[in-house]
Motif scaffolding. Structure first.
Motif, PDB file in Angstrom:
ATOM      1  N   VAL A 200       0.837  -1.206   0.000  1.00 26.56           N
ATOM      2  CA  VAL A 200       0.000   0.000   0.000  1.00 26.56           C
ATOM      3  C   VAL A 200       0.870   1.254   0.000  1.00 26.56           C
ATOM      4  O   VAL A 200       0.618   2.210  -0.739  1.00 26.56           O
ATOM      5  CB  VAL A 200      -0.944  -0.024   1.230  1.00 26.56           C
ATOM      6  N   LEU A 201       1.942   1.211   0.816  1.00 28.26           N
ATOM      7  CA  LEU A 201       2.840   2.367   0.897  1.00 28.26           C
ATOM      8  C   LEU A 201       3.469   2.674  -0.452  1.00 28.26           C
ATOM      9  O   LEU A 201       3.552   3.840  -0.859  1.00 28.26           O
ATOM     10  CB  LEU A 201       3.940   2.096   1.929  1.00 28.26           C
ATOM     11  N   VAL A 202       3.901   1.611  -1.147  1.00 24.20           N
ATOM     12  CA  VAL A 202       4.535   1.810  -2.452  1.00 24.20           C
ATOM     13  C   VAL A 202       3.558   2.478  -3.409  1.00 24.20           C
ATOM     14  O   VAL A 202       3.904   3.430  -4.120  1.00 24.20           O
ATOM     15  CB  VAL A 202       5.040   0.469  -3.025  1.00 24.20           C
ATOM     16  N   LEU A 203       2.299   2.010  -3.403  1.00 17.70           N
ATOM     17  CA  LEU A 203       1.290   2.607  -4.279  1.00 17.70           C
ATOM     18  C   LEU A 203       1.087   4.085  -3.939  1.00 17.70           C
ATOM     19  O   LEU A 203       1.015   4.934  -4.837  1.00 17.70           O
ATOM     20  CB  LEU A 203      -0.030   1.844  -4.156  1.00 17.70           C
ATOM     21  N   LEU A 205       3.189   6.116  -2.390  1.00 19.04           N
ATOM     22  CA  LEU A 205       4.388   6.865  -2.752  1.00 19.04           C
ATOM     23  C   LEU A 205       4.423   7.130  -4.250  1.00 19.04           C
ATOM     24  O   LEU A 205       4.755   8.223  -4.703  1.00 19.04           O
ATOM     25  CB  LEU A 205       5.635   6.079  -2.331  1.00 19.04           C
ATOM     26  N   TRP A 206       4.095   6.091  -4.992  1.00 21.19           N
ATOM     27  CA  TRP A 206       4.057   6.166  -6.455  1.00 21.19           C
ATOM     28  C   TRP A 206       3.121   7.305  -6.871  1.00 21.19           C
ATOM     29  O   TRP A 206       3.492   8.210  -7.614  1.00 21.19           O
ATOM     30  CB  TRP A 206       3.607   4.807  -6.970  1.00 21.19           C
ATOM     31  N   GLU A 207       1.902   7.251  -6.336  1.00 22.37           N
ATOM     32  CA  GLU A 207       0.896   8.265  -6.647  1.00 22.37           C
ATOM     33  C   GLU A 207       1.409   9.660  -6.255  1.00 22.37           C
ATOM     34  O   GLU A 207       1.350  10.610  -7.045  1.00 22.37           O
ATOM     35  CB  GLU A 207      -0.391   7.931  -5.875  1.00 22.37           C
ATOM     36  N   GLY A 208       1.934   9.749  -5.017  1.00 29.47           N
ATOM     37  CA  GLY A 208       2.369  11.047  -4.502  1.00 29.47           C
ATOM     38  C   GLY A 208       3.562  11.597  -5.266  1.00 29.47           C
ATOM     39  O   GLY A 208       3.610  12.790  -5.594  1.00 29.47           O
ATOM     40  N   ALA A 209       4.505  10.713  -5.574  1.00 30.97           N
ATOM     41  CA  ALA A 209       5.736  11.161  -6.229  1.00 30.97           C
ATOM     42  C   ALA A 209       5.438  11.734  -7.606  1.00 30.97           C
ATOM     43  O   ALA A 209       6.020  12.751  -8.007  1.00 30.97           O
ATOM     44  CB  ALA A 209       6.715  10.006  -6.340  1.00 30.97           C
ATOM     45  N   ILE A 210       4.500  11.107  -8.312  1.00 34.43           N
ATOM     46  CA  ILE A 210       4.183  11.586  -9.660  1.00 34.43           C
ATOM     47  C   ILE A 210       3.529  12.961  -9.595  1.00 34.43           C
ATOM     48  O   ILE A 210       3.836  13.856 -10.403  1.00 34.43           O
ATOM     49  CB  ILE A 210       3.292  10.561 -10.379  1.00 34.43           C
ATOM     50  N   ALA A 211       2.644  13.156  -8.596  1.00 31.92           N
ATOM     51  CA  ALA A 211       2.019  14.466  -8.438  1.00 31.92           C
ATOM     52  C   ALA A 211       3.055  15.504  -8.028  1.00 31.92           C
ATOM     53  O   ALA A 211       3.078  16.619  -8.550  1.00 31.92           O
ATOM     54  CB  ALA A 211       0.904  14.374  -7.393  1.00 31.92           C
ATOM     55  N   LEU A 212       3.934  15.092  -7.122  1.00 31.38           N
ATOM     56  CA  LEU A 212       4.900  16.026  -6.546  1.00 31.38           C
ATOM     57  C   LEU A 212       5.929  16.472  -7.580  1.00 31.38           C
ATOM     58  O   LEU A 212       6.215  17.660  -7.721  1.00 31.38           O
ATOM     59  CB  LEU A 212       5.592  15.355  -5.354  1.00 31.38           C
ATOM     60  N   PHE A 213       6.490  15.512  -8.314  1.00 23.33           N
ATOM     61  CA  PHE A 213       7.569  15.845  -9.250  1.00 23.33           C
ATOM     62  C   PHE A 213       7.057  16.091 -10.655  1.00 23.33           C
ATOM     63  O   PHE A 213       7.843  16.274 -11.572  1.00 23.33           O
ATOM     64  CB  PHE A 213       8.619  14.734  -9.246  1.00 23.33           C
ATOM     65  N   GLN A 214       5.740  16.044 -10.815  1.00 21.81           N
ATOM     66  CA  GLN A 214       5.098  16.305 -12.116  1.00 21.81           C
ATOM     67  C   GLN A 214       5.713  15.456 -13.218  1.00 21.81           C
ATOM     68  O   GLN A 214       6.148  15.960 -14.263  1.00 21.81           O
ATOM     69  CB  GLN A 214       5.201  17.788 -12.451  1.00 21.81           C
ATOM     70  N   PRO A 221       2.579   6.402 -15.522  1.00 20.69           N
ATOM     71  CA  PRO A 221       1.253   6.883 -15.127  1.00 20.69           C
ATOM     72  C   PRO A 221       1.009   6.644 -13.642  1.00 20.69           C
ATOM     73  O   PRO A 221       1.644   5.793 -13.034  1.00 20.69           O
ATOM     74  CB  PRO A 221       0.294   6.044 -15.974  1.00 20.69           C
ATOM     75  N   ARG A 222       0.062   7.375 -13.080  1.00 24.22           N
ATOM     76  CA  ARG A 222      -0.297   7.155 -11.681  1.00 24.22           C
ATOM     77  C   ARG A 222      -1.051   5.840 -11.542  1.00 24.22           C
ATOM     78  O   ARG A 222      -1.765   5.435 -12.466  1.00 24.22           O
ATOM     79  CB  ARG A 222      -1.239   8.245 -11.195  1.00 24.22           C
ATOM     80  N   PRO A 223      -0.967   5.203 -10.375  1.00 25.72           N
ATOM     81  CA  PRO A 223      -1.743   3.973 -10.152  1.00 25.72           C
ATOM     82  C   PRO A 223      -3.237   4.202 -10.359  1.00 25.72           C
ATOM     83  O   PRO A 223      -3.934   3.339 -10.908  1.00 25.72           O
ATOM     84  CB  PRO A 223      -1.441   3.631  -8.693  1.00 25.72           C
ATOM     85  N   SER A 224      -3.734   5.378  -9.947  1.00 26.01           N
ATOM     86  CA  SER A 224      -5.176   5.616 -10.087  1.00 26.01           C
ATOM     87  C   SER A 224      -5.562   5.693 -11.564  1.00 26.01           C
ATOM     88  O   SER A 224      -6.626   5.205 -11.965  1.00 26.01           O
ATOM     89  CB  SER A 224      -5.560   6.896  -9.354  1.00 26.01           C
TER      90      SER A 224
END
Lengths: 440, 272
Positions: A200-203, A205-214, A221-224
């Motif tokens: 869950v954490l990896v997902l 982080l994945w989602e957050g990192a993509i938003a954060l670093f654009q 792509p984001r997991p969502s």
């Protein structure tokens, strides 16, 4: 050991089943005693059930006709998937051997059996019983629908057969009895909570990192986004995955089968295996997937034989090497024991060499499940049927449909995991004695 | 060598001028055994004792035809050792129980019977009888790992006895057990030997007390090359039990074996 001053330590065996006056709680405890063995079967049964339901959904001719994809994604190959899914589910539930007996459970087993018969008849022999009862043309169940197709009888037949699936699902739930096994699942979850948490954490982080670093979508792509795309395209991915899985499966059967047989022959003749083993290990070091284009040249890119050939070649050497190792690394004392009985070579093979080679063979088979999926997918990158998962991944990636490509990879992983689970369930049934399956 | 009063009839096992030379990996020859002569009468319980490397296990394995002798002969009731093995005259018990872990206890006991082609019913019946002899009847459906070391070794004894061999060869069967368990197993073994009427036993051990307690003769061996140093008759009364170990005669005999093992002149001033 009565009457003797001997008291050896009691064996660490499961306690015997409860007394005849069984309360439900006692019965649940009795079930829990057998949990470790059956947990894998539960997983397989559930996965198979999930598969069967998805396929049922996708094979309804009317439903697929009315979706925006039209009849393009109507895939008759999904019907066998569903039938196999249901049969695997029933088999796993039966193999798990629950100690509780009740008439309702017997009735559920019979109902599940009847539904399986109905489906096997419809799929293998093309005899759809509900269609037959209503006088619907059998071909309608298999062919693509057009606007000109008379749909009245077909609709009625499908309505008639729909409850069958619900009966099957209910029967499976009755046989499965999830409520008696809650403690098993909570215990398994507690044992795996760290892994779940990290997943869950990896997902996140994945989602957050993509938003954060654009990060651009074509990079990752984001997991969502992937999940949303997955919801859209999973029907065709499931059927594409099935086509690819069939290549993987038959390649696995041919490769591992030939590998095991060759290994047995090689182990029988020491000189032969001594000559063969270094060559086999050498060939095993070649990246066999590299000859996929040549296979396309030999068999034709559209011929499944080119994919099956690659998978067979990939899985042959691990299976053979492990078989030789297993058959020849037999405990020396066990072998001497056989000599004290003046046992013939065939008896030694059947009663000693083969059982002690099983752990080796199965660890190779489990590696080969993954290898076979890799082989089947990657070989499609070099050209092949457009109905395969490898083609889908290459195509989607080429057309910048990255979320779809990731969804396809996810489906490939699901097929691979299912394949692995089935092989390890077979291993568990054949090698229940083995040290790795002992309850602590 | 002490002549034994027991060996009057034709021996069941006759070992004549037996020698064994191993060639090691670096090409050197090692004399494991040198000119062994031993006659064993039917129904005897022989203990082979000696320090590590004296070739006692090698001697047992040659009797069992698991390894061939370099020179000399072994005759087992008038046959060669190989013929005797093929006629299934031997039961062999190894130092470790060597149970097949994929078989339940009763299936392990049935293993030799399966190989020898007994019918299914007879296999079951014999295995049940043997398991009750070693008092493990209630464990027949367990797997070997669920049993303690002593119990596993008793299963392996039951397995060796299942086809009623005339000769039981035991290679340090209780060597891995603790002292308490070993003494209990010794009592068990004597009881089983009493039940299997007329069975000949050769028992390899490195425990002096065990050798004296069990056997009718102790064969003391010396190393490099393995030779028979002395054969000592054990005239302790039977049936033997825990009280046997307290007899003065028992202490006397163990100290004789100990002296013989030290390679000195054994039991000077003994009454023989």
């Amino acid at each position: 050991m009565t009457g003797q001053p001997i008291s050896f330590t009691a064996p660490t065996a499961p306690t015997p089943p409860a007394a005849p006056t069984v309360t439900l709680a006692r019965a649940v405890d009795a079930v829990v005693q057998y949990d470790g063995r059956t947990l894998a079967f539960d997983l397989i049964a559930l996965a198979a059930l999930f598969f069967a339901v998805v396929c049922w959904h996708l094979t309804n001719p009317l439903l697929t006709f009315e979706t925006q994809f039209g009849s393009a994604f109507r895939n008759v190959t999904l019907q066998p998937v569903m039938a196999i899914g249901l049969l695997v589910c029933a088999g796993a539930l039966i193999a798990a051997r629950r100690p509780i007996r009740h008439p309702v459970i017997g009735a559920a087993a019979i109902a599940l059996g009847l539904v399986c018969v109905y489906m096997v008849l419809a799929i293998v022999l093309g005899v759809n019983l509900s269609g037959l009862a209503l006088g619907v043309e059998p071909a309608l169940f298999r062919e693509r629908l057009t606007d000109a197709t008379p749909r009245d009888g077909l609709g009625a037949a499908l309505t008639l057969s729909a409850p069958l699936v619900w009966i099957a699902v209910a029967a499976i739930i009755i046989l499965w009895q999830p409520w008696t096994r809650l403690s098993v699942y909570t215990r398994a979850a507690r044992r795996q909570w760290a892994a779940l948490l990290i997943g869950v954490l990896v997902l996140l982080l994945w989602e957050g990192a993509i938003a954060l670093f654009q990060i651009q979508e074509f990079l990752l792509p984001r997991p969502s986004v992937i999940a949303a795309a997955f919801g859209e395209v999973y029907p065709r991915l499931v059927s594409a995955g099935w086509n690819t899985f069939q290549n993987a499966f038959w390649g696995f059967v041919v490769g591992c089968g030939a590998g095991i047989v060759t290994g047995m022959v090689a182990a029988r003749f020491v000189g032969f295996s001594r000559a063969l083993l270094p060559i086999a290990i050498g060939i095993n070091a070649i990246p066999i997937i590299a000859i996929a284009p040549l296979m396309n040249n030999w068999f034709g890119a559209l011929n499944p034989a080119s994919k099956i050939g690659i998978v067979a070649l990939l899985t042959f050497f691990p299976a053979m090497i492990s078989t030789v190792r297993g058959l020849t690394s037999v405990d020396a004392l066990s072998l001497e024991l056989m000599h004290t009985y003046a046992a013939r070579p065939l008896a030694i093979f059947r009663k000693l060499r083969l059982p002690s080679a099983l752990p080796f063979i199965f660890s190779a088979l489990k590696v080969c499940t993954t290898l076979s999926m890799i082989g089947a997918i990657v070989s499609e990158y070099f050209g092949g049927s457009t109905a395969g998962l490898g083609f889908r991944i290459r195509d989607d990636a080429g057309l910048f449909r990255y979320p779809e490509a990731w969804s396809a990879i996810f489906i490939a992983a699901l097929y691979g995991i299912l394949f692995y689970l089935v092989v390890s369930a077979v291993e568990r049934t054949l090698m229940a004695w083995h040290v790795s399956f002992r309850e602590p | 060598m002490t002549p034994s009063s027991i060996v009057t009839a034709a021996p069941i096992i006759a070992i004549k001028n037996l020698s064994k030379t191993f060639r090691t990996a670096d090409g050197a020859d090692v004399h494991a055994l040198d000119s062994i002569n031993l006659d064993i009468a039917d129904g005897e319980f022989i203990a082979l004792i000696g320090p590590s490397g004296c070739g006692k296990s090698t001697l047992l394995r040659m009797v069992a035809d698991l390894i061939p002798p370099s020179t000399g002969t072994i005759t087992v009731s008038g046959k060669t050792a190989e013929k005797a093995r093929k006629d299934r005259d031997y039961g062999f018990v190894f130092q470790s129980a060597t149970l097949y872990e994929w078989r339940t206890v009763i299936k392990n006991v049935e293993l030799p019977l399966e190989i020898m082609g007994y019918s299914k019913d007879e296999r079951r019946a014999r295995a049940r009888a043997m398991l009750s002899l070693v008092e493990l009847s209630e464990f027949e459906d367990k797997y070997p790992w669920q049993l303690s070391g002593g119990m596993q070794q008793r299963v392996s004894i039951a397995r060796a006895l299942a086809f009623e061999p005339r000769i039981l060869l035991m290679d340090e069967p209780f060597g891995a057990l603790d002292e308490m368990t070993r003494e209990r197993m010794n009592n068990e073994l004597l009881r089983i030997w009493g039940a299997m009427q007329g069975m000949t036993v050769i028992f390899v051990t490195h425990s002096i007390a065990e050798a004296v307690y069990l056997s009718s003769r102790v064969v003391v061996m010396s190393p490099r090359p393995g030779r028979i140093a002395e054969i000592i008759d054990i005239d302790l009364p039977r049936p033997r039990g825990t009280e046997t170990r307290d007899l003065e005669r028992f202490f006397h005999l163990t100290s004789r074996v100990r002296h013989a093992l030290r390679g000195g002149v054994s039991g000077g001033g003994m009454n023989e």
